[in-house]
Scaffold this active site. Structure first.
Site, PDB file in Angstrom:
ATOM      1  N   GLY A   1     -26.810  17.972 -40.850  1.00  0.00           N
ATOM      2  CA  GLY A   1     -26.022  16.864 -41.387  1.00  0.00           C
ATOM      3  C   GLY A   1     -26.677  15.507 -41.342  1.00  0.00           C
ATOM      4  O   GLY A   1     -26.070  14.511 -41.732  1.00  0.00           O
TER       5      GLY A   1
ATOM      6  N   ARG B   1     -24.658  16.723 -57.773  1.00  0.00           N
ATOM      7  CA  ARG B   1     -24.195  15.926 -56.633  1.00  0.00           C
ATOM      8  C   ARG B   1     -23.555  14.598 -57.057  1.00  0.00           C
ATOM      9  O   ARG B   1     -22.621  14.132 -56.439  1.00  0.00           O
ATOM     10  CB  ARG B   1     -25.351  15.676 -55.652  1.00  0.00           C
ATOM     11  CG  ARG B   1     -25.917  16.976 -55.070  1.00  0.00           C
ATOM     12  CD  ARG B   1     -26.810  16.739 -53.870  1.00  0.00           C
ATOM     13  NE  ARG B   1     -26.054  16.238 -52.752  1.00  0.00           N
ATOM     14  CZ  ARG B   1     -25.968  14.978 -52.387  1.00  0.00           C
ATOM     15  NH1 ARG B   1     -26.648  14.053 -53.051  1.00  0.00           N
ATOM     16  NH2 ARG B   1     -25.227  14.600 -51.372  1.00  0.00           N
TER      17      ARG B   1
ATOM     18  N   TYR C   1     -19.908  14.489 -55.699  1.00  0.00           N
ATOM     19  CA  TYR C   1     -19.706  13.684 -54.480  1.00  0.00           C
ATOM     20  C   TYR C   1     -19.861  12.195 -54.731  1.00  0.00           C
ATOM     21  O   TYR C   1     -19.946  11.431 -53.773  1.00  0.00           O
ATOM     22  CB  TYR C   1     -20.745  14.049 -53.407  1.00  0.00           C
ATOM     23  CG  TYR C   1     -20.957  15.515 -53.162  1.00  0.00           C
ATOM     24  CD1 TYR C   1     -19.919  16.315 -52.718  1.00  0.00           C
ATOM     25  CD2 TYR C   1     -22.215  16.093 -53.345  1.00  0.00           C
ATOM     26  CE1 TYR C   1     -20.137  17.669 -52.476  1.00  0.00           C
ATOM     27  CE2 TYR C   1     -22.433  17.430 -53.099  1.00  0.00           C
ATOM     28  CZ  TYR C   1     -21.386  18.213 -52.673  1.00  0.00           C
ATOM     29  OH  TYR C   1     -21.596  19.537 -52.428  1.00  0.00           O
TER      30      TYR C   1
ATOM     31  N   CYS D   1     -22.080  18.844 -72.423  1.00  0.00           N
ATOM     32  CA  CYS D   1     -20.911  18.399 -73.163  1.00  0.00           C
ATOM     33  C   CYS D   1     -19.827  17.977 -72.201  1.00  0.00           C
ATOM     34  O   CYS D   1     -18.819  18.654 -72.042  1.00  0.00           O
ATOM     35  CB  CYS D   1     -20.435  19.513 -74.083  1.00  0.00           C
ATOM     36  SG  CYS D   1     -21.598  19.715 -75.409  1.00  0.00           S
TER      37      CYS D   1
ATOM     38  N   TYR E   1     -29.934  20.614 -52.176  1.00  0.00           N
ATOM     39  CA  TYR E   1     -28.666  20.805 -52.873  1.00  0.00           C
ATOM     40  C   TYR E   1     -28.723  20.433 -54.355  1.00  0.00           C
ATOM     41  O   TYR E   1     -27.703  20.059 -54.934  1.00  0.00           O
ATOM     42  CB  TYR E   1     -27.530  20.033 -52.167  1.00  0.00           C
ATOM     43  CG  TYR E   1     -27.399  20.414 -50.703  1.00  0.00           C
ATOM     44  CD1 TYR E   1     -26.933  21.681 -50.344  1.00  0.00           C
ATOM     45  CD2 TYR E   1     -27.775  19.544 -49.689  1.00  0.00           C
ATOM     46  CE1 TYR E   1     -26.839  22.047 -49.010  1.00  0.00           C
ATOM     47  CE2 TYR E   1     -27.686  19.898 -48.354  1.00  0.00           C
ATOM     48  CZ  TYR E   1     -27.219  21.153 -48.020  1.00  0.00           C
ATOM     49  OH  TYR E   1     -27.128  21.520 -46.698  1.00  0.00           O
TER      50      TYR E   1
ATOM     51  N   PRO F   1     -31.045  21.194 -39.417  1.00  0.00           N
ATOM     52  CA  PRO F   1     -31.237  20.261 -40.529  1.00  0.00           C
ATOM     53  C   PRO F   1     -31.646  20.994 -41.809  1.00  0.00           C
ATOM     54  O   PRO F   1     -32.509  21.870 -41.776  1.00  0.00           O
ATOM     55  CB  PRO F   1     -32.381  19.369 -40.039  1.00  0.00           C
ATOM     56  CG  PRO F   1     -33.156  20.247 -39.106  1.00  0.00           C
ATOM     57  CD  PRO F   1     -32.168  21.180 -38.465  1.00  0.00           C
ATOM     58  N   GLY F   2     -31.008  20.662 -42.903  1.00  0.00           N
ATOM     59  CA  GLY F   2     -31.418  21.216 -44.203  1.00  0.00           C
ATOM     60  C   GLY F   2     -31.940  20.067 -45.034  1.00  0.00           C
ATOM     61  O   GLY F   2     -33.142  19.909 -45.273  1.00  0.00           O
TER      62      GLY F   2
HETATM   63  N1  LLP Z   1     -25.436  23.921 -40.573  1.00  0.00           N
HETATM   64  C1  LLP Z   1     -24.255  24.263 -41.098  1.00  0.00           C
HETATM   65  C2  LLP Z   1     -23.376  25.162 -40.364  1.00  0.00           C
HETATM   66  C3  LLP Z   1     -23.884  23.782 -42.350  1.00  0.00           C
HETATM   67  O1  LLP Z   1     -22.714  24.127 -42.871  1.00  0.00           O
HETATM   68  C4  LLP Z   1     -24.761  22.925 -43.057  1.00  0.00           C
HETATM   69  C5  LLP Z   1     -24.419  22.402 -44.366  1.00  0.00           C
HETATM   70  C6  LLP Z   1     -25.990  22.596 -42.464  1.00  0.00           C
HETATM   71  C7  LLP Z   1     -26.283  23.108 -41.211  1.00  0.00           C
HETATM   72  C8  LLP Z   1     -27.012  21.722 -43.133  1.00  0.00           C
HETATM   73  O2  LLP Z   1     -26.564  20.463 -43.411  1.00  0.00           O
HETATM   74  P1  LLP Z   1     -27.605  19.341 -43.914  1.00  0.00           P
HETATM   75  O3  LLP Z   1     -28.511  19.029 -42.760  1.00  0.00           O
HETATM   76  O4  LLP Z   1     -28.342  19.910 -45.054  1.00  0.00           O
HETATM   77  O5  LLP Z   1     -26.731  18.195 -44.317  1.00  0.00           O
HETATM   78  N2  LLP Z   1     -23.760  20.424 -50.958  1.00  0.00           N
HETATM   79  C9  LLP Z   1     -23.545  19.283 -50.088  1.00  0.00           C
HETATM   80  C10 LLP Z   1     -23.856  19.596 -48.651  1.00  0.00           C
HETATM   81  C11 LLP Z   1     -23.087  20.781 -48.124  1.00  0.00           C
HETATM   82  C12 LLP Z   1     -23.580  21.150 -46.772  1.00  0.00           C
HETATM   83  C13 LLP Z   1     -22.955  22.394 -46.293  1.00  0.00           C
HETATM   84  N3  LLP Z   1     -23.373  22.752 -44.996  1.00  0.00           N
HETATM   85  C14 LLP Z   1     -24.407  18.116 -50.595  1.00  0.00           C
HETATM   86  O6  LLP Z   1     -25.055  18.264 -51.606  1.00  0.00           O
HETATM   87  O7  LLP Z   1     -24.397  17.051 -50.018  1.00  0.00           O
END
Ligand code: LLP
Length: 463
Positions: free
Chosen positions: A278, A360, A364, A391, A421, A321-322
């Protein structure tokens, strides 16, 4: 084509309509290194280069729209996270941000673990050789078939998200004659300061088991009572694109409190806590993300402090972290198609992609920036909205930004920070063909996910 072939749109700050924008940068040709991947620069001709390759060459070879991923930046970010947390903690890359077999191999080589949240992600991870014990399996409604595959493969942990799942995973593990390592995902009741759809730890949403009303303690009771499960820890993920560490601190404190209650009730000290992912990244120059070492220090300090106060052994911490790893490493390259100046409003710049490669903004209200990258320009700034070719009037890629007023069809523009994402949430809306992901490193570019073709579309349409 003449570079001023379209009528003038609104340009100067004194005639700008209201919007979500800061004043234009003093020089639109300067690339803010906060939002671009690390090897991005402009060459002597003014064209943007990544990994030493100019965008014109990339566009010619791979077409547009396309995502270009800076492999050395990706690897450097993996290492920065791993080094920041050190040998006593684990970093799980969240595959939902973007996953491909090449990415899995990079993660494996850089010593990271992997969080997957579907059978498809699990298959990709295993196929590319990620050792199963380095995989965590997430999801609020894993199917029994997915659980079977995860248990059979021997994943390092399954993160349990409901009471039903505790029983389901135990059944499957028993059938396979194994003791499955699991964590329980708890909802800590934190209101993360982010968009509602990407906040996950307040009470009124679908993830996790609530701490507040004793449900999490009950889940732990049930988990500990089942021989087929080895309950190793507690998991909390509070949401995404978060800059403020306060939410993580509250979350860590509440999770440690739960560990103390578990010790008091069951005489067991669970050895692991996972604080999720996150962490925010810079999408525009206004964002100020934290470095991994600051995040690691803040999280490990708070956990150690709380454990000391509760007289608990400090558990092994993991994070997921993603976005913070892959987000900043890629940009989307588009070709400008049409340009429509709307008097007194802004200029609409249509590109050859749109909401199918970046949902996104529509979903969002996400903010992005954009730059003219096939050349530099000394023209004055023009307020633009970058839109796609779908469209739908909500088909907006960049809501408000500035591009040089001599922008013309055929120019290449790029939107940075689209590594997370965007491809992973891409769609075929209007039968758009999902763009390729091209990895660029040290003067070499190679496709890691190819562009979809019309044959791909027809293959699924069985007639
Ligand atoms: N761990 C868990 C359990 C999660 O559900 C998520 C994201 C992450 C880690 C990784 O989060 P990050 O570090 O990437 O923020 N599609 C949305 C984000 C949805 C995230 C869902 N879970 C966007 O484009 O902002």
């Amino acid at each position: 084509m003449s570079r001023s072939a379209h009528p003038a749109g609104p340009r100067h700050a004194d005639v700008l309509p209201e919007g979500h924008y800061s004043a234009p940068a003093a020089d639109l040709n300067v690339l803010d290194e906060k939002v671009w991947s690390r090897t991005v620069t402009r060459d002597a001709d003014g064209a943007l280069t990544v990994g030493g390759i100019a965008v014109a060459r990339l566009a010619e070879e791979f077409g547009t729209p396309a995502y270009f991923l800076d492999e050395s930046d990706f690897r450097a970010r993996c290492r920065a996270w791993a080094d920041a947390f050190g040998a006593d903690a684990d970093v799980f890359y969240a595959g939902k941000a973007f996953l491909s077999r090449a990415v899995v191999r990079w993660l494996k080589e850089e010593g990271l673990n992997l969080d997957v949240c579907s059978g498809g992600e699990l298959t990709t991870a295993l196929d590319a050789g990620m050792p199963a014990e380095r995989i965590a399996f997430h999801g609020n409604n894993k199917t029994v078939a997915e659980i079977e595959r995860a248990v059979e493969a021997g994943v390092g942990r399954i993160v349990l998200d409901s009471f039903q799942e505790i029983v389901r995973v135990a059944h499957v593990a028993r059938r396979h004659g194994v003791r499955q390592r699991v964590q329980i995902r708890v909802t800590v009741g934190v209101e993360a300061h982010t968009h509602e759809f990407i906040a996950t730890a307040h009470e009124d949403q679908k993830f996790g088991i609530a701490l507040a009303d004793g449900q999490a303690a009950e889940a732990v009771r049930r988990g500990l009572a089942l021989d087929a499960l080895e309950l190793v820890g507690v998991h909390s993920h509070i949401g995404s694109q978060i800059f403020d560490m306060a939410g993580f601190e509250v979350s860590a404190r509440r999770v440690v409190q739960l560990l103390a209650e578990i010790r008091d009730e069951h005489g067991v000290e669970l050895p692991e806590i996972d604080l999720g992912g996150g962490l925010g990244i810079a999408y525009t120059s206004d964002d100020d993300p934290r470095e991994p070492h600051e995040i690691a220090k803040a999280l490990t300090d708070i956990v150690s402090r709380e454990c000391e106060a509760a007289k608990l052994r400090t558990p092994r911490i993991s994070v997921e972290p993603g976005r913070a790893i892959v987000g900043p490493t890629a940009f989307t390259l588009y070709e400008v198609g049409t340009i429509k100046p709307l008097e007194g409003l802004r200029t609409y710049v249509s590109v050859d992609g749109g909401m199918s490669d970046n949902i996104r903004t529509a979903l969002y209200d996400a903010e992005y920036t954009v730059a003219l990258v096939s050349r530099t320009s000394d023209a004055e700034p023009m307020l633009v909205r970058v839109v796609g070719k779908h469209c739908e009037s909500g088909d907006i890629v960049v809501k408000d930004a500035f591009l040089p007023a001599d922008l013309a069809p055929g120019d290449l523009i790029a939107v940075p920070a689209t590594g997370a994402y965007c491809r992973s949430m891409a769609s075929n809306y209007n039968h758009a063909l999902r763009p390729p992901v091209v990895a660029v490193r040290d003067g070499e570019a190679r496709v890691i996910v190819r562009r979809e073709t019309e044959e791909d579309l027809l293959r699924l349409d069985v007639g």
